[in-house]
Design a protein around this motif. Sequence first.
Motif, PDB file in Angstrom:
ATOM      1  N   GLY A   1      -8.630  55.394  27.222  1.00 52.91           N
ATOM      2  CA  GLY A   1      -7.775  54.940  26.130  1.00 52.91           C
ATOM      3  C   GLY A   1      -6.523  54.277  26.672  1.00 52.91           C
ATOM      4  N   ASP A   2      -5.558  54.037  25.780  1.00 57.76           N
ATOM      5  CA  ASP A   2      -4.351  53.328  26.188  1.00 57.76           C
ATOM      6  C   ASP A   2      -3.163  53.742  25.330  1.00 57.76           C
ATOM      7  N   HIS A   3      -2.052  54.040  25.982  1.00 58.67           N
ATOM      8  CA  HIS A   3      -0.798  54.377  25.299  1.00 58.67           C
ATOM      9  C   HIS A   3       0.345  53.493  25.795  1.00 58.67           C
ATOM     10  N   THR A   4       0.037  52.261  26.210  1.00 55.05           N
ATOM     11  CA  THR A   4       1.084  51.381  26.750  1.00 55.05           C
ATOM     12  C   THR A   4       2.195  51.144  25.740  1.00 55.05           C
TER      13      THR A   4
ATOM     14  N   ARG B   1      -8.683  44.906  25.673  1.00 55.84           N
ATOM     15  CA  ARG B   1      -9.805  45.809  25.400  1.00 55.84           C
ATOM     16  C   ARG B   1      -9.460  46.792  24.296  1.00 55.84           C
ATOM     17  N   TYR B   2      -8.192  47.154  24.160  1.00 53.02           N
ATOM     18  CA  TYR B   2      -7.772  48.137  23.175  1.00 53.02           C
ATOM     19  C   TYR B   2      -7.100  47.490  21.966  1.00 53.02           C
ATOM     20  N   GLY B   3      -7.238  46.176  21.834  1.00 52.95           N
ATOM     21  CA  GLY B   3      -6.709  45.482  20.669  1.00 52.95           C
ATOM     22  C   GLY B   3      -5.202  45.413  20.613  1.00 52.95           C
ATOM     23  N   ILE B   4      -4.536  45.510  21.768  1.00 53.04           N
ATOM     24  CA  ILE B   4      -3.066  45.459  21.811  1.00 53.04           C
ATOM     25  C   ILE B   4      -2.625  44.007  21.968  1.00 53.04           C
ATOM     26  N   ARG B   5      -1.874  43.517  21.004  1.00 47.66           N
ATOM     27  CA  ARG B   5      -1.418  42.127  21.032  1.00 47.66           C
ATOM     28  C   ARG B   5      -0.183  41.985  21.927  1.00 47.66           C
ATOM     29  N   PRO B   6      -0.059  40.885  22.653  1.00 51.77           N
ATOM     30  CA  PRO B   6       1.146  40.660  23.465  1.00 51.77           C
ATOM     31  C   PRO B   6       2.420  40.692  22.632  1.00 51.77           C
TER      32      PRO B   6
ATOM     33  N   ALA C   1       3.070  42.573  20.141  1.00 54.88           N
ATOM     34  CA  ALA C   1       3.458  43.964  19.904  1.00 54.88           C
ATOM     35  C   ALA C   1       4.171  44.547  21.115  1.00 54.88           C
ATOM     36  N   LEU C   2       3.698  44.202  22.309  1.00 51.69           N
ATOM     37  CA  LEU C   2       4.373  44.664  23.524  1.00 51.69           C
ATOM     38  C   LEU C   2       5.760  44.048  23.632  1.00 51.69           C
ATOM     39  N   ALA C   3       5.875  42.761  23.308  1.00 51.00           N
ATOM     40  CA  ALA C   3       7.180  42.092  23.345  1.00 51.00           C
ATOM     41  C   ALA C   3       8.156  42.763  22.372  1.00 51.00           C
ATOM     42  N   GLU C   4       7.668  43.118  21.204  1.00 52.87           N
ATOM     43  CA  GLU C   4       8.517  43.790  20.216  1.00 52.87           C
ATOM     44  C   GLU C   4       8.985  45.147  20.728  1.00 52.87           C
TER      45      GLU C   4
ATOM     46  N   THR D   1       2.326  37.177  30.148  1.00 53.36           N
ATOM     47  CA  THR D   1       3.644  36.674  30.551  1.00 53.36           C
ATOM     48  C   THR D   1       4.058  35.445  29.752  1.00 53.36           C
ATOM     49  N   LYS D   2       3.094  34.681  29.248  1.00 51.67           N
ATOM     50  CA  LYS D   2       3.421  33.495  28.452  1.00 51.67           C
ATOM     51  C   LYS D   2       3.987  33.876  27.083  1.00 51.67           C
ATOM     52  N   VAL D   3       3.652  35.064  26.594  1.00 52.65           N
ATOM     53  CA  VAL D   3       4.100  35.496  25.277  1.00 52.65           C
ATOM     54  C   VAL D   3       5.364  36.353  25.361  1.00 52.65           C
ATOM     55  N   LEU D   4       5.490  37.143  26.425  1.00 53.73           N
ATOM     56  CA  LEU D   4       6.666  37.996  26.578  1.00 53.73           C
ATOM     57  C   LEU D   4       7.910  37.146  26.799  1.00 53.73           C
ATOM     58  N   PRO D   5       9.092  37.666  26.452  1.00 57.23           N
ATOM     59  CA  PRO D   5      10.332  36.888  26.616  1.00 57.23           C
ATOM     60  C   PRO D   5      10.510  36.402  28.052  1.00 57.23           C
ATOM     61  N   PRO D   6      11.082  35.223  28.247  1.00 56.73           N
ATOM     62  CA  PRO D   6      11.284  34.686  29.599  1.00 56.73           C
ATOM     63  C   PRO D   6      12.070  35.660  30.477  1.00 56.73           C
ATOM     64  N   GLY D   7      11.623  35.810  31.713  1.00 63.02           N
ATOM     65  CA  GLY D   7      12.316  36.670  32.663  1.00 63.02           C
ATOM     66  C   GLY D   7      12.050  38.147  32.484  1.00 63.02           C
ATOM     67  N   CYS D   8      11.159  38.519  31.538  1.00 62.19           N
ATOM     68  CA  CYS D   8      10.930  39.933  31.238  1.00 62.19           C
ATOM     69  C   CYS D   8       9.592  40.450  31.752  1.00 62.19           C
ATOM     70  N   SER D   9       8.902  39.671  32.585  1.00 57.75           N
ATOM     71  CA  SER D   9       7.628  40.141  33.113  1.00 57.75           C
ATOM     72  C   SER D   9       7.329  39.460  34.437  1.00 57.75           C
ATOM     73  N   SER D  10       6.509  40.127  35.245  1.00 58.92           N
ATOM     74  CA  SER D  10       6.094  39.605  36.544  1.00 58.92           C
ATOM     75  C   SER D  10       4.657  40.023  36.805  1.00 58.92           C
ATOM     76  N   VAL D  11       3.911  39.146  37.452  1.00 61.59           N
ATOM     77  CA  VAL D  11       2.565  39.478  37.897  1.00 61.59           C
ATOM     78  C   VAL D  11       2.643  39.731  39.401  1.00 61.59           C
ATOM     79  N   CYS D  12       2.354  40.971  39.822  1.00 59.58           N
ATOM     80  CA  CYS D  12       2.469  41.365  41.227  1.00 59.58           C
ATOM     81  C   CYS D  12       1.102  41.833  41.719  1.00 59.58           C
ATOM     82  N   LEU D  13       0.334  40.918  42.268  1.00 53.90           N
ATOM     83  CA  LEU D  13      -0.989  41.250  42.776  1.00 53.90           C
ATOM     84  C   LEU D  13      -0.933  41.706  44.227  1.00 53.90           C
ATOM     85  N   ASP D  14       0.280  41.816  44.761  1.00 53.90           N
ATOM     86  CA  ASP D  14       0.511  42.363  46.093  1.00 53.90           C
ATOM     87  C   ASP D  14       1.814  43.144  46.035  1.00 53.90           C
TER      88      ASP D  14
END
Length: 388
Positions: free
Chosen positions: A282-285, A317-322, A324-327, A353-366
């Motif tokens: 499940g998911d509680h993000t 997968r859990y139907g969470i819209r970007p 909603a996370l931004a809010e 990251t395209k939907v979240l406010p500018p400067g409020c997210s990062s993709v860190c694959l390392d």
Amino acid sequence: GKWLRGKAGAANGGSLSIIRDYDSPKPSTMPKHGKVDPKGTPHVGGNTWAGGTGGRDTAGLGGKGGPYRLSGSQPIHQVSEEEKARVSPEALKAAREMAEEAWRERLAQIDMSEHEAEAYARLLQPVSAEIRQLRAMLSDREAKATERVWLTRQTDGDLDETRLVDGIAGDRAVYKRRAERPPEDGAPQLKPKLLSFVMDLSGSMYYFNSHDRRLERCLQSAVMLFESFAGFEHKFHYSMVGHSGETACAPLVALGAAPPDEKGRFKVVERMVAHAQFCESGDHTLEATREAVAQAAAHPDADERFVFLFSDANLERYGIRPEALAEAMTAEPTVHAHAIFLSSLGGEAERLTKVLPPGCSSVCLDSSEVPAAFKRAFASSVLHEDAS
């Protein structure tokens, strides 16, 4: 320990290998750990061996009716949701009880082993350079909180008794009033900065770790934080919780009670691994983000308030819209929230990251990219204050 072995080196960040809707027609019966193959041979299907995939009843990945996750190095054979739904309620209940018992046993084991120092060093060594970067950044972070002061020589407000003579002489600027004054450059920080780290410990972190090392990155990030903030307790108070399908808040580090040594830090890391392995799906993000932001905003004494959400971006997968996370991230104007995505299946993190406010997210694959995410978050907080 055995729970960490076999996850990091299996695919070394290579392409994810999943065989979906694997055919598993035989019914699930009752859960069990399964036999341990001394040769480490990959096992697909069946219900005999622990650590296999696409089977039934035993601990492994991708199967049905097993008590908990146990990773191996082979490609994941994932049975369909329809097959999983055929597992009886009695078997599901027994599997959950077995997972809870294994969880309790694991927590007892964590209380120390002779290999702890080596295991902790294996997490620490790859991020040692990043720790130095982050410590330099924390050292340079300036005070931001405003100070309540009396402004004198005002034409309205409360009468300033020290200027009565000037008032008799006809001066109208004999009043004083309270106002906010920002700190001067280089001023000492009077209140600690508040930071809340919300770590993704969901089952997918364990499930996919042997393929893209997302859980390993999460553990390395935690070690990086422990080591970087050591010695800065007068300037930074932080807390750490986990979020998963089981809970929005699994306590890891209480606010202002950072683990003081390698032993304490490694125990937190072991708890993180154990939670990811044994938690419910499940998911509680969203709930975790809302709770962390609200708690940070309610804290009365803080120079600045930050929430750092670590996630594997497995939200669609859990139907969470970007949106909603931004809010959730922007619910409180006094809190600077930043999302750090540790993986990106099918480009999902980049879409977020395209939907979240500018400067409020990062993709860190390392793990080496995590300090840059903190720098981006701190810079974003300055821009936010300048605009407000």
